[in-house]
Write a protein that holds these residues in place. Sequence first.
Motif, PDB file in Angstrom:
ATOM      1  N   GLN A 146    -103.095  37.096  38.444  1.00 17.43           N
ATOM      2  CA  GLN A 146    -102.273  35.961  38.049  1.00 17.43           C
ATOM      3  C   GLN A 146    -100.843  36.452  37.830  1.00 17.43           C
ATOM      4  O   GLN A 146    -100.586  37.651  37.744  1.00 17.43           O
ATOM      5  CB  GLN A 146    -102.847  35.260  36.813  1.00 17.43           C
ATOM      6  CG  GLN A 146    -103.566  36.138  35.812  1.00 17.43           C
ATOM      7  CD  GLN A 146    -102.653  36.755  34.779  1.00 17.43           C
ATOM      8  OE1 GLN A 146    -101.513  36.373  34.630  1.00 17.43           O
ATOM      9  NE2 GLN A 146    -103.161  37.735  34.060  1.00 17.43           N
ATOM     10  N   ALA A 164     -98.640  36.551  35.557  1.00 16.03           N
ATOM     11  CA  ALA A 164     -98.195  37.376  34.437  1.00 16.03           C
ATOM     12  C   ALA A 164     -98.338  38.854  34.793  1.00 16.03           C
ATOM     13  O   ALA A 164     -97.505  39.688  34.412  1.00 16.03           O
ATOM     14  CB  ALA A 164     -99.001  37.051  33.180  1.00 16.03           C
ATOM     15  N   ASN A 183    -100.964  35.018  24.812  1.00 11.26           N
ATOM     16  CA  ASN A 183    -101.146  33.588  25.003  1.00 11.26           C
ATOM     17  C   ASN A 183     -99.824  32.828  24.954  1.00 11.26           C
ATOM     18  O   ASN A 183     -99.632  31.854  25.679  1.00 11.26           O
ATOM     19  CB  ASN A 183    -102.110  33.025  23.956  1.00 11.26           C
ATOM     20  CG  ASN A 183    -103.391  32.541  24.592  1.00 11.26           C
ATOM     21  OD1 ASN A 183    -103.685  32.874  25.740  1.00 11.26           O
ATOM     22  ND2 ASN A 183    -104.162  31.755  23.869  1.00 11.26           N
ATOM     23  N   ASN A 234     -98.271  33.586  28.370  1.00 16.49           N
ATOM     24  CA  ASN A 234     -98.990  32.943  29.464  1.00 16.49           C
ATOM     25  C   ASN A 234     -98.820  31.429  29.457  1.00 16.49           C
ATOM     26  O   ASN A 234     -98.702  30.804  30.519  1.00 16.49           O
ATOM     27  CB  ASN A 234    -100.477  33.294  29.395  1.00 16.49           C
ATOM     28  CG  ASN A 234    -100.749  34.751  29.729  1.00 16.49           C
ATOM     29  OD1 ASN A 234     -99.964  35.391  30.425  1.00 16.49           O
ATOM     30  ND2 ASN A 234    -101.860  35.273  29.241  1.00 16.49           N
ATOM     31  N   SER A 235     -98.832  30.818  28.276  1.00 15.25           N
ATOM     32  CA  SER A 235     -98.696  29.361  28.217  1.00 15.25           C
ATOM     33  C   SER A 235     -97.309  28.917  28.653  1.00 15.25           C
ATOM     34  O   SER A 235     -97.172  27.895  29.349  1.00 15.25           O
ATOM     35  CB  SER A 235     -99.007  28.841  26.813  1.00 15.25           C
ATOM     36  OG  SER A 235     -98.129  29.395  25.848  1.00 15.25           O
ATOM     37  N   ALA A 293     -97.277  29.346  32.483  1.00 15.23           N
ATOM     38  CA  ALA A 293     -98.048  28.286  33.137  1.00 15.23           C
ATOM     39  C   ALA A 293     -97.304  26.955  33.079  1.00 15.23           C
ATOM     40  O   ALA A 293     -97.271  26.198  34.062  1.00 15.23           O
ATOM     41  CB  ALA A 293     -99.418  28.147  32.471  1.00 15.23           C
ATOM     42  N   SER A 348     -94.515  26.937  35.567  1.00 12.03           N
ATOM     43  CA  SER A 348     -95.039  26.766  36.924  1.00 12.03           C
ATOM     44  C   SER A 348     -95.331  25.296  37.203  1.00 12.03           C
ATOM     45  O   SER A 348     -94.996  24.772  38.270  1.00 12.03           O
ATOM     46  CB  SER A 348     -96.315  27.592  37.109  1.00 12.03           C
ATOM     47  OG  SER A 348     -96.064  28.968  36.963  1.00 12.03           O
ATOM     48  N   SER A 395    -101.657  29.471  40.362  1.00 12.66           N
ATOM     49  CA  SER A 395    -101.280  30.495  39.389  1.00 12.66           C
ATOM     50  C   SER A 395    -101.360  29.947  37.967  1.00 12.66           C
ATOM     51  O   SER A 395    -101.788  30.652  37.040  1.00 12.66           O
ATOM     52  CB  SER A 395     -99.869  30.995  39.673  1.00 12.66           C
ATOM     53  OG  SER A 395     -99.791  31.609  40.948  1.00 12.66           O
ATOM     54  N   LEU A 436    -103.613  31.258  34.877  1.00 12.66           N
ATOM     55  CA  LEU A 436    -103.100  31.553  33.540  1.00 12.66           C
ATOM     56  C   LEU A 436    -103.892  30.797  32.476  1.00 12.66           C
ATOM     57  O   LEU A 436    -104.110  31.308  31.372  1.00 12.66           O
ATOM     58  CB  LEU A 436    -101.621  31.189  33.465  1.00 12.66           C
ATOM     59  CG  LEU A 436    -100.676  32.129  34.228  1.00 12.66           C
ATOM     60  CD1 LEU A 436     -99.298  31.505  34.368  1.00 12.66           C
ATOM     61  CD2 LEU A 436    -100.570  33.478  33.516  1.00 12.66           C
ATOM     62  N   VAL A 448    -106.903  32.802  31.712  1.00 12.63           N
ATOM     63  CA  VAL A 448    -106.595  33.966  30.878  1.00 12.63           C
ATOM     64  C   VAL A 448    -106.315  33.537  29.443  1.00 12.63           C
ATOM     65  O   VAL A 448    -106.691  34.223  28.487  1.00 12.63           O
ATOM     66  CB  VAL A 448    -105.401  34.750  31.456  1.00 12.63           C
ATOM     67  CG1 VAL A 448    -105.026  35.906  30.544  1.00 12.63           C
ATOM     68  CG2 VAL A 448    -105.745  35.282  32.836  1.00 12.63           C
TER      69      VAL A 448
END
Length: 498
Positions: free
Chosen positions: A42, A44, A119, A122-123, A126, A129, A297, A301, A304
């Motif tokens: 992913q 990240a 997190n 990643n958040s 995401a 994106s 992607s 995320l 994950v």
Amino acid sequence: MTSTQERRPSRLETRSIDYVPLNERHGKIWHLGPLWFMSNAQIATLAVGLISITGGGDLFWSVVAIVVGVLVGTLFMAFHSAQGPQLGLPQMIQSRPQFGYIGALLVWLFAYIQYAGFNIFNSVLAADSMSTTAHGNAKVWIVVVTVLAFVLALVGYDLIHRAEQFLTYAMIVVFGLFTIALFLLHYPAGTFDVGTFHPTPFFAQFGVVAGYQISWAIYVSDYSRYMHPDVTVRKTFYWTYWGSAIGGAWMMIAGSVLVAWVGAQRFEHTGDNAIAQIDHAGNRIFDGFGAVVLILSALGLVSVMALNMYGGSLTLISAVDSFRRVTPTLLIRAVMITLTAVLSVIGALAASANFLNDFTEFLDLILYLFIPWTAVNLVDFYVVRRGHYAIAEIFNPRGMYGRWGWRGVTAYLIGFAAMLPFMNIETATSDFYTGFISGAMNHVDISFFIGLPVSAFFYWLFSRSIDVAAETRVAQAEATELEQAAEAHVQPEVEKHL
């Protein structure tokens, strides 16, 4: 398989830090491959491959550092994976035999900071994106992706495995086409030449890659503990190792190639970011394909984020259990996952662009904290106790493993102290910390090579006085009661065996 009839858990997972009895063991060993492939495959992870080139290195040596770092770092997380089927326990609770009933809080605190920190990152990634492709306010998307991850984490182990399998197949196809698109780009002259070896960016890239792979060590048994102990250590290791290594190396090398195409200076000093460049490069296949890559992607995320919520909740339950014994239920799982999700949303909504730049560097510091832990934990499992643990004693506050495991705590502190002179931690704006030996070596960071062997050696030395045979007898005496109590979902009475 045993003669005991296998019983699959309910649709909503109720177990958390407790032992998984043999009649609930299920799953195939190959399931570990897609799970750890997708956990790394992913965007990240893609960002991890930017370190060398943005630090002045060449693409060739960046790729070499990535490959070597992945091959080395993944060794340790894969060895942890084999602990799950053998012990039937999640990863972090296994620290009690080395660090003690209370002493394990030391590593659990670091683990939870890592879960929460990743997190947040990643958040936001995401959400960016989705905002780029589906449009809409990025803060709204932060809430949306967090809710999706929450549901996945709440349902638990089986759904997480199935989701990662589906995403793996989709990612291989979509990101495979994206990788082809990378070769259709026009690169500056000399991009793919061997170039000159520069030790500082090379070891910076190696250290970040190896540390990133080691950071998965706090997760791995969580997702193998429902498998039957008859699965071999070798097969558990291989499926975990190659799934993680292939997914991680693929994304990191793609990131390194992407920044080589954009140009390190332009990448750092313009408004362009990795998401915009992925969209641009993907559209070389056909218009709109970049959006397909980013949406997939974002889903990766989300998966994950679910791993972080799941593992974070287990860590919180373990911490609470250190002060007041916990009966594992669906309710306590739901409460701890909710708390972890709320903290993630709050952190992500409050994050600024500068915060994220600095926080990703701060996470490097967190990775340093797990190098001594992985050494201690693995030496204990494979060398000292060789997989023989009295599992009921792990949940006994007055048990034979003690409240403070002086051997593990001392070996950890010695290993971390030995790393300090060799560390080099830099933020986007300044040198956060440079050890005197690292400074004398032009900021080359080799602390990884110091902390692991030092912590491993001292823990082995301190543990020579452990009576493993006596511990094994206790484990055998408690085995039947442990199975019966786990099947009934109650805590075993362990005091009578002391």
